[in-house]
Structures are given as structure tokens and as C-alpha cells.
Design an enzyme around this catalytic site. Structure first.
Site, PDB file in Angstrom:
ATOM      1  N   GLU A   1       0.782  -1.225   0.000  1.00 20.29           N
ATOM      2  CA  GLU A   1       0.000   0.000   0.000  1.00 20.29           C
ATOM      3  C   GLU A   1       0.823   1.290   0.000  1.00 20.29           C
ATOM      4  O   GLU A   1       0.380   2.297  -0.528  1.00 20.29           O
ATOM      5  CB  GLU A   1      -0.925   0.001   1.237  1.00 20.29           C
TER       6      GLU A   1
ATOM      7  N   SER B   1     -51.718 -31.014  34.975  1.00 16.11           N
ATOM      8  CA  SER B   1     -51.514 -31.356  36.384  1.00 16.11           C
ATOM      9  C   SER B   1     -50.252 -30.737  36.971  1.00 16.11           C
ATOM     10  O   SER B   1     -50.063 -30.784  38.187  1.00 16.11           O
ATOM     11  CB  SER B   1     -51.454 -32.875  36.540  1.00 16.11           C
TER      12      SER B   1
END
Length: 819
Positions: A90, A480
Site C-alpha cells: 500500500e 396437572s
């Protein structure tokens, strides 16, 4: 003066004028743009966008939320070779320029003049930092000029090392990877200091074009870019010839590594995400918040496994619904084309798609995308009788052809390790099991009853196929499983475990109903006068109905509200006794946690800590204090506000007593009998003496439950369809939900000591006649021991008046022990 000199002067004046014009234009641009440029000092305070991460109590990563995957690094953590690779790719003159590379800019100007657009950019690393932190990505001259000005300003005010550190943490490197550390993790599953030279060069090639040079999307272009960077590193003498040749010979090894999730708990992660978003908004996904939840990884893994096993077992009991799709194999030239199409079908809960290509006498061959050809033994298909309905299946298959055919697309579970031959230990074709995604759904919730902390939570078979969290969002009838709350209310009102209620037919007329209500026991039989203890462990419905009528609907509802539970959804009629009111699994587990901890209120919570971007705690869960008899001033003192930030947070939360500990202790004993003598008997296989719980099954077996506990953990399992329908006439809570609960509790409590509720003061153990429920003297045949509150114990038999039976005291004997 000669013509040549005159011409030279004219050209010189022209060029000077052009230069002056350019300088004036640039000066004008500078004067125009400079006031709007951001201050470089902001770079030192910049907050890099970092995803929200959710961790378990023991620091295992559960999930990551946010588009940008980033783990910030200090420059000292970046290998020198990696720095050199980026400089070679770069900005090789980074150390010598002052933010702008004139040669690179000249190249960009030529491109702009010749093509009308800037192709290669000419940006230095400093200019890229300026662009990434402050500017848009538009490729225009005005943005470029701003970039140049900012780069010059950055170079004047911060050091080269600081610029590089900002660059390595901000740069976009494809596949949601922002920054070097994230890229190393995404492409190679490692940290930057573990990368090879070739891998470093590959990553350094990404900033120029993260898509075009991506090793996952374009491996050939990425390879060419990598090799060019290696050549540049050689030219710049960053590496020697041997290193260059070795790196050049290395193949492309990049592959996608998603977030390294260590613990599968997607429903937990979503609950945590929602809470953080509620607190801080969209910044939750970018500011690096970290959430620690109360979930224990061991227990969460056990919950995942138990729920899936239970739902798959139910699914196999009801038969095979057929293939996902049917393909004509003649349409595919080779295995690769089949694998390509299989790539469009997702793997769910570890069940991979495969297409059957060959049938043999004792197995089938299937093609999968990731594992190639696999062998599917007939033994793994024997369960696959044809599904007809919840109560009916076709005949037992006798060969693979009775189940599948070539071209059938099916789901397979493949073991982690391939089968190997003993002779040469070489891997052979992997084996797979035929399965299918269950239609049935379920949930499992587990709480610490003393704090309310969520220990494990699973909201369905697969979050990928349905993110509806049944653990917290599905309100279903409890059957239940509600009865312990009714029986506890009865004990508080003055009933005892030996109180008799008639188990006999009963009919209720209701003008609003087209027919009379005739509740029944599941067995269809009647037991006559029955003690509450026996009625609970045998789950006698008719006793529960009569008990609610005696205790009172309003009293029971008010008592449920006193426990801190939501009574607004519960019916105001006798069907309440049979669990017709809906609750979420979390609510029911909370109710059982209250019983488990001896009668203190429980407020479930999931988030232990939220850490903000500055590593300071945004939230810390308050300490839970069980308060036996809180006075108002004590409670106010315990709930003293401690401001951790702008939000007032309680460092302590008081859980007051909501049920008499003596009544709760007696109920513990009754629910233990469900395990030892009742509908939960299969849980005895765990070999523990501290388990208690209750099954639950609603009308037509639409919802099935098991909720239970010991002294340290309370858990519930629910099984049902999202759109309620019968599970089948043989599917009850003890068949569907109990095995899930049992497997989970077995793993969650492995290696732990028995944890029983200590016997509180005010409890006596007395002999009773199980037929009458009355107290009897020593020596009575068939008598058994029962627990009573000392202020509610039955009177001594008349023949024993004036004599104290020393054995009818608190002797610690189990109430079911026969004399």
C-alpha cells in the site's frame, strides 16, 4: 533578442501563470474546505465499531451481533512481517513522506485526466486513515482534496506508529472483517502472530479491493495479488530469496471462519441482545458492549442435548413423513452437480441434507455436500415406518427400499469421526443416520431457585428454523403441573397431607356450556376417599377439582398472586384445578423454584453484567437476598440505590418469604413421592434421593410437562406443537417431557451432593391410618408416618389421652415409612 529566447520566456511565463493559478486554486480550496475539516485530535478519542458479544458465566462466547467484526490491536501486537507486507502493498514510502506521496498523486491525476475517474487512487496509508475515519467513499476530486488536507494535518499532529495502529484497526478487509485481527480470524481462524508469511501477504492484498482480491470469492486473483506483494517484499529487502520461494509455494489456505461461538445458546443470546438494545439502542451493535449472562455452559450443553434427544425420540415414535424433495438423478452429470444443488439446503441442528444415489440390501449410499458419499445403514432406518397420523403408522420396513429411493433428498446425522478399518486404519466411507426435522417442539428452562439466575434455557428444537422462544413466549395450559400450587394453597389454609377428599364422579352444570362438565381421572377409575398425598402423586383429577371447591377459587387465585405469579390469565372456575390456565415455561419454572427454595419469592434474571465500550460496568446484577421476615425499614435498607451510571441500579434485591416454610416442606415430601411412587417414577434411574416434581398433561395430550427440582436447581420441560393439536393417545408428560428433564438433571447435577430442604421448626411426624387419615397409636397395623405442622397436627386417639408417645415426634423418618 532571439526568437528562441522570446519563445522560451513566453512558455516560462505561461507555465508560471499556470502554476500560480494552480496554487491559487488550491489555496482557495484550502481556505474553503479547511474550516469544515474535523480535528485530528478526534482520532485519539475515536471508538472503533466493535460488535456486541455475549458470554456465558464461565466466559464462553455465545454470540456476536453487528455487521463489523473487529478486535482492536495495539501496534506492538502486529508482527513486523505483517507491517512490512502492508507497506509493500500500500505505501512503501510511508516512513519518508509527510502524508502525501507525490508520485502516487501524479498517477491519480493522469488517470483522472485520461479516463474521467480515479482508478488506482494513489492514497497513502495516512490518506486511507483520513478517508476511513472522516470521509465518504465517493471517488471525486473534492473528496480527494479533503483527504490530502487531512493526511497532511494528521502527519503533523500524531506519530507514524499511531497512524499505523489506527490503520490496522480500521481498514476493511472483506467478509465483515474490519481490522487485521478480525481478518486473521475470519480467513484463517487464528491470531495475527500465528499467520505464515504467505497468509500475511494475502491479507495485505485485501485493502485495494476486498471483493476482487478476496481469497474466498476469487482465489486465483487473490493468489496473483499475494504473489505480487511477496515480490515487492523481496524487492524492498523485507524478506530474502528463501523466504520468498517458500511463501510462493504455499497454496491458498483461506476459508471462512465465522464467529468462534463456543457455546450454542441462540435463544439466550437473543434475549441478551434485546435487553442491551433496549438500554442503549443501535449503538449496541457498534460500540463493543460485552454481556455476561448467568447461563452455565455445562448445563446449557446438557439442556441442548436433552431437548433435541427428547423431541427426536418423539418424532421417531410417530414415523417417517417422507423425503424433503425428489430429484431425477439423470438430470445430474456427476456428484459435484448434486453437491452444488445440496448447497442450497441448509444444515439445521446438525442434520445435513443428502440425496440417496444407491440402494443395497443392508444400506443406502447418499451424497452430501461436505462429507461426499456416506453410508446409511438399514439399522438407522428401522424406525422409519410411514407416518399416517399421531396414532397410526405403516408397517415396519424390511429393507432400505421400503424407506427411501434414489433421488430422495433426506436429512442425515453424521458422526464426528469416520469409521476406520482395523487392518490398515485408513478412513472409509462415513456412516450416517436417517433422521428428519421434528414437527414437534419443546422448551427447557432451568433456574437457580435461591437467586432466580437462569442456568440453562432452550426455546425450541432449532433457532435457525424458528426463533420463536417457547421458553418465554409460549403460554400453554399446564395440566396437572399446576396442582402443586393448589395443594400448597390448601396446606396454607389448614389442610394436611393426610386430609381426605373423595375421588368419585362429579358433574357440573353450566348455563354457558352446551353440555355438563364431567371431569375424569386419566385412568377412568375412582379411588374413593383419598389423602392429599396420594392424590398428588397419583395425579387424581377429581380430588383436585373437589379440593379447589373446598379451598375456594378466589383464595387460590389470591394465593398464586401472593407467590408473585401472574394470575390475570388464570380462569376463575374449577377447571383451574386441572391446569387450564396458560403459563409460559419460564413462569411455571419460577413457581417450582419458589417451592424449591423453601417459599421465597423468585424473580428470574439472565444478565449478570453489561460492560460498556469504556470497559466500565453499565449494569451489574444485584445480589439476591432471601429475607425471612423483612420489616419495611430493613427492606428499604437492603434496597438502597447504588448509582453505577445515569440509571439507578439496585445492588441488592430482596426476595421476601411468600409461603410458610412448613407447608412448603410438606409439599416437598409429597412431590418426592411423585418420583418414588407416582407418575415420575422413571426419574429414579438417576439414583438420587433429593428429586421432586410433577408431570402435566392437558386434554387430548396437547401439552405435556414435567417440572421438578432439588435444593439447588429447578427446571421444567414442555413438549407440544406450536399450533396445538394432540400428540397422540399414548403421549403423556411422563413419556415426552420427563425423559428430557431426567437427562438434563442427570448431567446438570452430576458430581453434586444430595440437596434437600432442611426440616424447619414446627414440623412433627405422626402415625396415621392411611384409610381415614386420622392419627393412630403405636402398634396399629398398616399405619404410616405423615408430616404435619405442629399447630395443625391431628389429635391423639382417645385411648391414648394423657400419654405421650415418644415415637410420635420429630424423628426424621420419611412419612411413607410403614410401621
Amino acid at each position: 533578442m532571439s526568437r528562441i529566447l522570446i519563445s522560451f520566456n513566453a512558455v516560462f511565463r505561461f507555465l508560471l501563470a499556470c502554476f500560480a493559478g494552480v496554487v491559487l486554486v488550491m489555496a482557495a480550496f484550502y481556505l474553503y474546505l479547511q474550516p469544515g475539516l474535523p480535528g485530528v485530535e478526534q482520532l485519539r478519542d475515536i471508538r472503533l465499531q466493535t460488535p456486541l458479544r455475549v458470554y456465558s458465566q464461565d466466559n464462553q462466547l455465545i454470540a456476536e451481533f453487528g455487521e463489523m467484526r473487529r478486535t482492536p490491536l495495539a501496534l506492538s501486537q502486529v508482527p513486523e512481517r505483517q507491517v512490512q507486507a502492508f507497506l509493500a502493498a500500500e505505501d512503501s514510502r510511508f516512513a519518508s513522506h509527510h502524508g502525501v506521496d507525490i508520485r502516487g498523486l501524479a498517477r491519480a491525476v493522469v488517470e483522472l485526466a485520461s479516463t474521467g475517474s480515479i482508478q488506482s487512487g494513489g492514497s497513502t496509508i495516512t490518506m486511507q486513515v483520513a478517508k476511513n475515519f472522516f470521509l465518504t467513499r465517493d471517488r471525486t476530486f473534492l473528496r480527494k482534496f479533503n483527504e490530502i488536507l487531512l493526511a497532511l494535518q494528521i502527519e503533523r499532529e500524531i506519530s507514524k506508529d499511531e497512524i499505523l495502529e489506527l490503520y490496522f484497526n480500521k481498514i476493511y478487509l472483506g467478509n465483515r472483517a474490519y481490522g487485521l485481527s478480525s481478518a486473521a480470524s475470519v480467513y484463517y481462524g487464528s491470531s495475527p502472530d500465528d499467520l505464515t508469511l504467505a497468509q500475511m501477504a494475502m491479507i495485505a492484498g485485501l485493502p485495494k479491493a476486498p471483493s476482487a482480491y478476496n481469497p474466498l470469492a476469487n482465489p486465483s486473483r487473490a493468489l496473483a495479488r499475494r504473489n505480487w506483494i511477496l515480490g515487492r517484499m523481496l524487492d524492498l529487502e523485507y524478506i530474502n530469496a528463501d523466504e520468498y520461494r517458500e511463501a510462493l509455494a504455499e497454496p491458498v489456505t483461506a476459508r471462512y471462519h465465522g464467529p468462534e461461538v463456543e457455546l450454542e445458546a441462540p435463544y439466550v443470546a437473543e434475549m441478551a441482545r434485546e435487553e442491551v438494545f433496549r438500554r442503549v439502542g443501535a449503538n449496541a451493535y457498534t460500540d463493543g458492549y460485552q454481556v455476561t449472562v448467568t447461563v452455565d455452559s455445562k448445563r446449557q450443553k446438557a439442556a441442548n442435548k436433552a431437548l433435541r434427544n427428547g423431541l427426536e425420540a418423539y418424532d421417531r415414535r410417530h414415523g417417517y413423513r417422507g423425503p424433503l424433495e425428489e430429484w431425477d438423478l439423470d438430470d445430474y452429470a456427476d456428484i459435484e452437480s448434486l453437491q452444488s444443488r445440496l448447497g442450497g439446503i441448509s444444515t439445521i441442528a446438525g442434520l445435513v441434507p443428502g440425496v440417496i444415489i444407491t440402494l443395497e440390501e443392508d444400506h443406502a449410499i447418499a451424497v452430501t455436500r461436505l462429507f461426499g458419499e456416506v453410508r446409511v445403514p438399514f439399522e438407522s432406518m428401522r424406525w422409519a415406518r410411514t407416518y399416517r397420523n399421531e396414532n397410526s403408522m405403516g408397517p415396519v420396513p424390511e429393507s432400505p427400499s421400503d424407506v427411501v429411493s434414489p433421488g430422495h433428498v433426506v436429512r442425515l446425522r453424521i458422526p464426528v469421526q469416520p469409521v476406520v478399518k482395523e487392518a490398515d486404519s485408513q478412513p472409509v466411507m462415513m456412516e450416517a443416520q436417517l433422521l428428519q426435522l421434528p414437527d414437534i417442539q419443546g422448551s427447557l428452562v432451568s433456574l437457580d431457585p435461591h437467586t432466580g439466575a437462569v442456568q440453562a434455557l432452550v426455546g425450541g428444537y432449532s433457532f435457525a428454523s424458528s426463533n420463536f422462544n417457547r421458553a418465554t413466549q409460549a403460554s400453554r395450559q399446564t395440566g396437572s403441573a399446576f396442582k402443586p400450587l393448589l395443594f400448597l394453597a390448601a396446606l396454607e389454609q389448614g389442610k394436611t397431607a393426610a386430609s381426605l377428599v373423595n375421588d368419585a364422579p362429579i358433574v357440573f352444570e353450566d348455563d354457558e356450556l352446551e353440555s355438563a362438565w364431567r371431569p375424569q381421572n386419566v385412568s377412568g377409575r375412582f379411588g374413593g376417599p383419598t389423602t392429599l398425598r396420594e392424590a398428588l402423586y397419583q395425579s387424581r383429577n377429581l380430588v383436585a377439582v373437589r379440593l379447589l371447591r373446598e379451598v375456594g377459587i378466589n383464595y387460590t387465585l389470591n394465593y398464586v398472586g401472593q407467590l408473585g405469579l401472574d394470575r390475570s390469565t388464570l380462569p376463575r372456575d374449577l377447571s383451574l384445578s386441572l391446569g387450564s390456565g396458560p403459563m409460559t415455561p419460564m413462569e411455571l419454572t419460577r413457581a417450582y423454584a419458589i417451592i424449591a427454595n423453601g417459599g421465597y419469592a423468585v424473580e428470574p434474571y439472565l444478565i449478570e453484567r453489561i460492560q460498556g465500550p469504556d470497559e466500565e460496568p453499565l449494569f451489574v446484577a444485584p445480589e439476591t437476598v432471601l429475607c425471612n421476615a423483612c420489616l419495611d425499614d430493613e427492606k428499604e435498607l437492603l434496597e438502597h440505590i447504588m448509582p453505577l451510571d445515569s440509571r439507578d441500579l439496585k445492588p441488592r434485591r430482596v426476595m421476601p418469604r411468600v409461603a410458610d416454610e412448613r407447608s412448603v416442606y410438606i409439599l416437598h415430601s409429597m412431590l418426592q413421592d411423585v418420583i418414588t411412587r407416582g407418575t415420575g417414577r422413571r426419574a429414579q434411574a438417576l439414583g438420587r434421593d433429593d428429586l421432586a416434581g410433577k408431570t402435566g398433561t392437558t386434554n387430548d395430550q396437547r401439552d405435556t410437562w414435567f417440572a421438578g427440582f432439588n435444593g439447588s436447581i429447578a427446571s421444567s420441560a414442555w413438549v407440544g406443537f406450536d399450533q396445538p393439536r394432540t400428540l397422540g393417545r399414548r403421549e403423556f408428560g411422563g413419556v415426552t417431557a420427563l425423559p428430557i428433564w431426567q437427562q438434563y438433571m442427570g448431567e446438570a447435577l452430576a458430581g453434586t451432593e444430595s440437596s434437600l430442604m432442611p426440616q424447619p421448626p414446627g414440623i412433627v411426624t405422626l402415625r396415621i391410618d392411611p384409610e381415614s387419615g386420622k392419627r393412630v397409636s403405636s402398634g396399629t397395623r398398616n399405619a404410616r408416618f405423615e408430616l404435619f405442622r405442629s399447630d395443625n397436627a391431628p389429635e391423639e386417639p382417645a385411648e391414648n389421652e394423657g400419654r405421650q408417645d415418644s415415637q410420635d415426634q420429630d424423628d426424621g423418618m420419611h412419612p411413607q415409612q410403614l410401621f
